[in-house]
Scaffold this active site. Structure first.
Site, short mmCIF file in Angstrom:
data_model
loop_
_atom_site.label_atom_id
_atom_site.label_comp_id
_atom_site.label_asym_id
_atom_site.label_seq_id
_atom_site.Cartn_x
_atom_site.Cartn_y
_atom_site.Cartn_z
N ASP A 42 55.01 33.48 47.50
CA ASP A 42 55.53 32.20 48.26
C ASP A 42 54.30 31.19 48.09
OD1 ASP A 42 53.31 32.50 50.30
OD2 ASP A 42 54.16 34.26 51.00
N GLY A 90 46.15 41.53 55.10
CA GLY A 90 47.53 41.49 54.86
C GLY A 90 47.91 42.27 53.81
N THR A 91 47.50 43.20 53.10
CA THR A 91 47.79 44.00 51.91
C THR A 91 47.57 45.50 52.15
OG1 THR A 91 47.67 44.18 49.81
CG2 THR A 91 45.61 43.53 50.83
N SER A 92 48.76 46.28 51.46
CA SER A 92 48.75 47.70 52.16
C SER A 92 47.66 48.45 51.06
CB SER A 92 50.09 48.14 51.79
OG SER A 92 50.40 47.78 50.61
N ASN A 120 44.06 43.43 58.89
CA ASN A 120 45.49 44.14 58.91
C ASN A 120 45.84 44.60 60.30
OD1 ASN A 120 47.68 45.98 58.07
ND2 ASN A 120 46.76 45.80 55.89
N HIS A 180 50.62 37.44 41.24
CA HIS A 180 52.00 38.02 40.79
C HIS A 180 53.06 37.23 40.64
CE1 HIS A 180 50.64 42.22 43.00
NE2 HIS A 180 49.98 41.93 41.87
N GLN A 230 48.62 38.03 46.36
CA GLN A 230 49.45 38.53 45.71
C GLN A 230 50.70 38.04 45.85
OE1 GLN A 230 48.68 43.06 45.98
NE2 GLN A 230 47.42 41.93 47.53
N ARG A 253 65.54 35.16 48.33
CA ARG A 253 64.08 34.91 48.88
C ARG A 253 63.68 33.42 48.70
NH1 ARG A 253 60.89 39.45 46.35
NH2 ARG A 253 59.18 38.27 47.19
C1 BJW Z 1 49.99 42.36 58.59
C2 BJW Z 1 50.78 41.68 59.13
C3 BJW Z 1 50.02 40.73 59.83
C4 BJW Z 1 52.00 43.19 58.24
N1 BJW Z 1 48.71 40.47 59.57
N2 BJW Z 1 48.53 42.28 58.37
C5 BJW Z 1 49.56 55.16 39.19
C6 BJW Z 1 48.25 55.00 39.59
C7 BJW Z 1 47.79 53.56 39.76
C8 BJW Z 1 48.46 52.43 39.18
C9 BJW Z 1 49.82 52.62 38.93
C10 BJW Z 1 50.14 53.95 38.84
N3 BJW Z 1 51.60 53.78 38.21
C11 BJW Z 1 51.74 52.36 37.99
C12 BJW Z 1 50.57 51.70 38.13
C13 BJW Z 1 50.44 50.10 38.30
C14 BJW Z 1 51.34 49.41 39.12
C15 BJW Z 1 50.95 50.04 40.51
O1 BJW Z 1 50.20 49.64 41.22
N4 BJW Z 1 51.88 51.04 41.15
C16 BJW Z 1 51.69 51.44 42.41
C17 BJW Z 1 53.12 51.58 43.01
C18 BJW Z 1 51.12 52.84 42.22
N5 BJW Z 1 50.95 48.25 39.06
C19 BJW Z 1 51.29 47.35 38.07
O2 BJW Z 1 52.41 47.65 37.42
C20 BJW Z 1 50.69 46.07 37.94
N6 BJW Z 1 50.23 45.84 36.54
C21 BJW Z 1 49.55 46.37 36.05
O3 BJW Z 1 48.77 47.39 36.74
O4 BJW Z 1 49.13 45.97 34.74
C22 BJW Z 1 48.18 46.76 34.02
C23 BJW Z 1 46.88 45.72 33.95
C24 BJW Z 1 46.29 45.49 35.02
C25 BJW Z 1 45.28 44.58 34.97
C26 BJW Z 1 44.67 44.04 33.50
C27 BJW Z 1 45.24 44.73 32.64
C28 BJW Z 1 46.46 45.54 32.70
C29 BJW Z 1 51.76 44.90 38.44
C30 BJW Z 1 51.80 44.96 39.65
C31 BJW Z 1 53.09 44.06 40.17
C32 BJW Z 1 53.56 43.85 41.74
N7 BJW Z 1 54.76 43.07 41.79
C33 BJW Z 1 55.20 43.14 43.26
C34 BJW Z 1 56.76 42.40 43.30
C35 BJW Z 1 56.84 41.26 42.72
C36 BJW Z 1 56.69 40.00 43.61
C37 BJW Z 1 58.01 40.03 44.36
O5 BJW Z 1 59.04 40.62 44.32
O6 BJW Z 1 57.75 39.53 45.48
O7 BJW Z 1 54.47 42.35 44.01
S1 BJW Z 1 55.33 44.52 44.07
C38 BJW Z 1 54.83 43.90 45.90
O8 BJW Z 1 53.77 44.64 46.12
C39 BJW Z 1 54.53 42.55 45.50
C40 BJW Z 1 53.31 42.62 46.39
O9 BJW Z 1 52.38 41.38 45.85
C41 BJW Z 1 52.69 43.74 46.04
C42 BJW Z 1 51.45 43.95 47.19
O10 BJW Z 1 52.31 44.28 48.31
P1 BJW Z 1 51.34 43.87 49.76
O11 BJW Z 1 51.21 42.28 49.54
O12 BJW Z 1 50.25 44.56 49.91
O13 BJW Z 1 52.61 44.09 50.78
P2 BJW Z 1 53.07 45.42 51.65
O14 BJW Z 1 54.26 45.42 52.03
O15 BJW Z 1 52.71 46.53 50.64
O16 BJW Z 1 51.97 45.55 52.74
C43 BJW Z 1 51.76 44.44 53.76
C44 BJW Z 1 50.43 44.80 54.67
O17 BJW Z 1 50.42 43.83 55.50
C45 BJW Z 1 50.79 46.20 55.45
O18 BJW Z 1 49.40 46.76 55.10
C46 BJW Z 1 50.80 45.76 56.93
O19 BJW Z 1 50.15 46.47 57.86
C47 BJW Z 1 50.22 44.16 56.86
N8 BJW Z 1 50.77 43.35 57.89
N9 BJW Z 1 51.83 42.10 59.14
C48 BJW Z 1 48.15 41.26 59.11
N10 BJW Z 1 50.80 39.77 60.78
#
Ligand code: BJW
Length: 239
Positions: free
Chosen positions: A95, A176-178, A203, A109, A92, A57
């Site tokens: 890049d 652009g976040t899910s 979105n 992130h 988030q 990546r």
């Molecule tokens: C367009 C488009 C266009 C397409 N125009 N739109 C149970 C319940 C609740 C929470 C939890 C749970 N169990 C665990 C948790 C917590 C957990 C969590 O959320 N898990 C879920 C799976 C339920 N979270 C964590 O562990 C986080 N830490 C945490 O909570 O610590 C505790 C704490 C917090 C705060 C204070 C104190 C303590 C850490 C989360 C880390 C996420 N890491 C990642 C990967 C690392 C980076 C990498 O490899 O690149 O980050 S996961 C991945 O998802 C990445 C992203 O940043 C993140 C979000 O994804 P994003 O950006 O929303 O992308 P997509 O693909 O999901 O969506 C794209 C969207 O764009 C779509 O909607 C499309 O429709 C749209 N789109 N083209 C506009 N052209």
């Protein structure tokens, strides 16, 4: 009117720049499970695979294939018109596309173009591939370098600053976040309930949290956002 605008971006804003999102069709999680590459346990169990995933990546990100798109440029125009006191961007995305157009942002992130040493916690710029043979420039430990990325179960960066900005927001824009990953998924609630902000979502489709927004603008952000920003700035005599 001294309104404060807080923006949250996700992978969708970079889709039109050629970077894959996570959960869409053809997204990154189609080829890899989260447990395989995006947790600390995964890194301990199979560091070679995790390094391969992020090295590929990173190589794509710095290639000629990828550049900022009109949505990144529109956010930069908003920043230039409002100034740093009335504008806050949290992404988030790992890049550097907001950075490339000059928009200051908090990478909650982490950043693909940075690495970190698990032994001494040093953070460093990174363009080359990492491997289990890589040595820390500072403490000289081998095999303990990792991508500077927040994996599941780890605490995102700058949470205090982000929540304080949300609490002062008058307008919250999510692009652009899910809405499936926490804590980012609950920023809209914080902006609305604590900041009293009007909330707008951009979105290509409805998300599980669309209902929490006052307005949802559907379509690719590179097409919908520039016109919206022009209109917003004109209304305020800033364009
Ligand atoms: C367009 C488009 C266009 C397409 N125009 N739109 C149970 C319940 C609740 C929470 C939890 C749970 N169990 C665990 C948790 C917590 C957990 C969590 O959320 N898990 C879920 C799976 C339920 N979270 C964590 O562990 C986080 N830490 C945490 O909570 O610590 C505790 C704490 C917090 C705060 C204070 C104190 C303590 C850490 C989360 C880390 C996420 N890491 C990642 C990967 C690392 C980076 C990498 O490899 O690149 O980050 S996961 C991945 O998802 C990445 C992203 O940043 C993140 C979000 O994804 P994003 O950006 O929303 O992308 P997509 O693909 O999901 O969506 C794209 C969207 O764009 C779509 O909607 C499309 O429709 C749209 N789109 N083209 C506009 N052209």
């Amino acid at each position: 009117m001294n309104e404060k605008v807080v923006i949250l971006t996700g992978a969708g804003i970079s889709a039109e720049s050629g970077l894959r999102t996570f959960r869409d069709q053809n997204g990154l999680w189609e080829d890899h499970s989260i447990e395989e590459v995006a947790t600390y346990d995964a890194f301990i169990k199979n560091p070679e695979l995790v390094h391969r995933f992020y090295n590929a990546r990173r190589a794509q990100l710095i290639s000629d294939e990828v550049s900022p798109n009109p949505a990144h440029a529109a956010i930069q125009r908003l920043f230039e018109a409002l100034g740093p006191d009335r504008f806050f961007l949290v992404t988030q995305n790992v890049d550097d596309l907001h950075d490339r157009v000059g928009t200051p942002c908090v990478h909650m992130h982490g950043e693909l173009l940075k690495g970190r040493c698990e032994a001494c916690n040093s953070v460093f710029d990174l363009h080359d591939p990492l491997s289990t043979e890589s040595v820390c420039f500072k403490c000289k430990e081998k095999g303990l370098l990792r991508p500077h990325i927040v994996w599941f179960g780890e605490i995102p960066f700058n949470m205090e600053l982000i929540y304080s900005q949300l609490s002062e927001s008058d307008l919250f824009i999510s692009i652009g976040t899910s809405g499936l990953v926490y804590p980012a998924a609950q920023f809209v609630r914080e902006a609305k309930n604590v900041g009293g902000a009007r909330c707008i979502e951009f979105n290509t489709e409805n998300t599980p949290i669309s209902i929490e927004f006052d307005e949802s603008i559907e379509g690719p952000a590179g097409e919908t956002l520039p016109g919206w920003v022009d209109h917003f700035l004109k209304q305020r005599g800033l364009l």
